[in-house]
Design a protein around this motif. Structure first.
Motif, short mmCIF file in Angstrom:
data_model
loop_
_atom_site.label_atom_id
_atom_site.label_comp_id
_atom_site.label_asym_id
_atom_site.label_seq_id
_atom_site.Cartn_x
_atom_site.Cartn_y
_atom_site.Cartn_z
N ASN A 4 0.80 -1.22 0.00
CA ASN A 4 0.00 0.00 0.00
C ASN A 4 0.84 1.28 0.00
O ASN A 4 0.29 2.37 -0.02
CB ASN A 4 -1.00 0.01 1.16
CG ASN A 4 -0.31 -0.17 2.50
OD1 ASN A 4 0.91 -0.26 2.56
ND2 ASN A 4 -1.08 -0.21 3.57
N ASP A 5 2.16 1.18 0.03
CA ASP A 5 3.00 2.37 -0.10
C ASP A 5 2.99 2.86 -1.55
O ASP A 5 3.01 2.06 -2.48
CB ASP A 5 4.44 2.07 0.31
CG ASP A 5 4.59 1.91 1.82
OD1 ASP A 5 3.65 2.24 2.55
OD2 ASP A 5 5.66 1.43 2.24
N SER A 6 2.99 4.16 -1.73
CA SER A 6 3.04 4.73 -3.07
C SER A 6 4.46 4.72 -3.61
O SER A 6 5.42 4.86 -2.85
CB SER A 6 2.52 6.17 -3.05
OG SER A 6 1.17 6.20 -2.66
N TRP A 7 4.59 4.55 -4.92
CA TRP A 7 5.90 4.61 -5.56
C TRP A 7 5.72 4.97 -7.04
O TRP A 7 4.62 4.90 -7.57
CB TRP A 7 6.70 3.31 -5.40
CG TRP A 7 5.95 2.04 -5.71
CD1 TRP A 7 5.41 1.18 -4.80
CD2 TRP A 7 5.68 1.47 -6.99
NE1 TRP A 7 4.82 0.11 -5.43
CE2 TRP A 7 4.97 0.26 -6.78
CE3 TRP A 7 5.94 1.85 -8.29
CZ2 TRP A 7 4.55 -0.55 -7.82
CZ3 TRP A 7 5.52 1.05 -9.34
CH2 TRP A 7 4.84 -0.14 -9.09
N GLU A 8 6.82 5.34 -7.65
CA GLU A 8 6.81 5.72 -9.07
C GLU A 8 8.17 5.42 -9.68
O GLU A 8 9.20 5.69 -9.06
CB GLU A 8 6.49 7.20 -9.19
CG GLU A 8 6.32 7.67 -10.61
CD GLU A 8 5.85 9.10 -10.67
OE1 GLU A 8 6.48 9.89 -11.41
OE2 GLU A 8 4.87 9.45 -9.97
N ARG A 67 3.25 4.05 -11.87
CA ARG A 67 2.95 4.71 -10.60
C ARG A 67 1.93 3.87 -9.83
O ARG A 67 0.89 3.49 -10.38
CB ARG A 67 2.39 6.10 -10.83
CG ARG A 67 2.17 6.86 -9.51
CD ARG A 67 1.51 8.19 -9.73
NE ARG A 67 0.10 7.95 -10.05
CZ ARG A 67 -0.68 8.84 -10.62
NH1 ARG A 67 -0.22 10.02 -10.96
NH2 ARG A 67 -1.95 8.56 -10.86
N TRP A 68 2.24 3.58 -8.58
CA TRP A 68 1.35 2.83 -7.70
C TRP A 68 0.87 3.77 -6.62
O TRP A 68 1.67 4.38 -5.92
CB TRP A 68 2.10 1.65 -7.09
CG TRP A 68 1.29 0.88 -6.10
CD1 TRP A 68 1.42 0.94 -4.74
CD2 TRP A 68 0.26 -0.05 -6.36
NE1 TRP A 68 0.52 0.10 -4.16
CE2 TRP A 68 -0.21 -0.54 -5.13
CE3 TRP A 68 -0.33 -0.53 -7.53
CZ2 TRP A 68 -1.23 -1.46 -5.02
CZ3 TRP A 68 -1.35 -1.47 -7.43
CH2 TRP A 68 -1.78 -1.92 -6.20
N ARG A 69 -0.44 3.92 -6.51
CA ARG A 69 -1.02 4.79 -5.48
C ARG A 69 -2.44 4.31 -5.19
O ARG A 69 -3.22 4.15 -6.12
CB ARG A 69 -1.03 6.23 -5.98
CG ARG A 69 -1.46 7.22 -4.93
CD ARG A 69 -1.36 8.66 -5.40
NE ARG A 69 0.02 8.97 -5.73
CZ ARG A 69 0.39 9.86 -6.64
NH1 ARG A 69 -0.51 10.51 -7.33
NH2 ARG A 69 1.66 10.10 -6.87
N ALA A 70 -2.72 4.09 -3.93
CA ALA A 70 -4.07 3.73 -3.47
C ALA A 70 -4.65 2.54 -4.24
O ALA A 70 -5.77 2.57 -4.73
CB ALA A 70 -5.00 4.94 -3.59
N ASP A 71 -3.85 1.47 -4.37
CA ASP A 71 -4.26 0.23 -5.03
C ASP A 71 -4.57 0.39 -6.52
O ASP A 71 -5.34 -0.38 -7.08
CB ASP A 71 -5.45 -0.42 -4.32
CG ASP A 71 -5.07 -0.99 -2.97
OD1 ASP A 71 -3.86 -1.26 -2.75
OD2 ASP A 71 -5.96 -1.17 -2.13
N ARG A 74 -0.90 2.92 -12.44
CA ARG A 74 -1.01 3.73 -13.66
C ARG A 74 0.23 3.46 -14.49
O ARG A 74 1.36 3.59 -14.02
CB ARG A 74 -1.12 5.21 -13.36
CG ARG A 74 -1.19 6.03 -14.67
CD ARG A 74 -1.45 7.47 -14.41
NE ARG A 74 -2.88 7.66 -14.31
CZ ARG A 74 -3.51 8.73 -14.82
NH1 ARG A 74 -2.85 9.68 -15.41
NH2 ARG A 74 -4.80 8.83 -14.69
N GLU A 131 -4.92 2.49 -16.47
CA GLU A 131 -4.87 2.11 -15.05
C GLU A 131 -5.42 0.71 -14.85
O GLU A 131 -6.38 0.31 -15.52
CB GLU A 131 -5.66 3.10 -14.20
CG GLU A 131 -5.03 4.47 -14.15
CD GLU A 131 -5.78 5.46 -13.29
OE1 GLU A 131 -5.19 6.51 -12.99
OE2 GLU A 131 -6.95 5.19 -12.90
#
Length: 135
Positions: A4-8, A67-71, A74, A131
């Protein structure tokens, strides 16, 4: 790193057909390392279609971004051509076609997709994105 951590991540690529394979393998590695195994196959397909369109239909460099954010994953491809992508055809009409299926596959496999023109520091281009929702 928890899922659940955001990354890009961004990968800048030359206009070279070999870049498509490099991007596909990079997507697999990134998602595997982040424990998102269930998204690997569809994400590879989507990234491959987006990047191959950038490499095939433009003359300049391109970039792939994950990009991973909030499940939500993208996947986006940037290229220096400001022209919009061709609208996707109906996938059913393209079963035997050898070309023109890229965005139709993206539309069929992604939860949502789109494109936007970009302008930065006098440079023009576009970003085509899609997405995948993890839930």
């Amino acid at each position: 790193m928890p899922e659940n951590d955001s990354w890009e991540y961004s990968l800048y690529i030359p206009n070279d057909p070999r870049a498509v394979t490099i991007c596909r393998r990079t997507v697999r590695l990134i998602l595997t390392m982040h424990g998102l195994i269930r998204l690997v196959d569809p994400a590879e397909l989507l990234a491959t279609e987006l990047v191959s369109n950038s490499v095939r239909h433009t003359k300049g460099p391109a970039a792939l971004r994950l990009r991973w954010r909030a499940d939500v994953l993208r996947i986006s491809a940037w290229d220096a051509d400001p022209e919009p992508p061709e609208p996707p055809s109906n996938l059913g009409n393209l079963v035997d076609a050898e070309e023109g299926r890229g965005l139709a596959l993206v539309r069929a496999c992604a939860d949502v997709w789109g494109w936007q023109p970009l302008t930065r520091n006098g440079n023009r281009g576009k970003c085509v994105w899609c997405e995948l929702v993890a839930a």
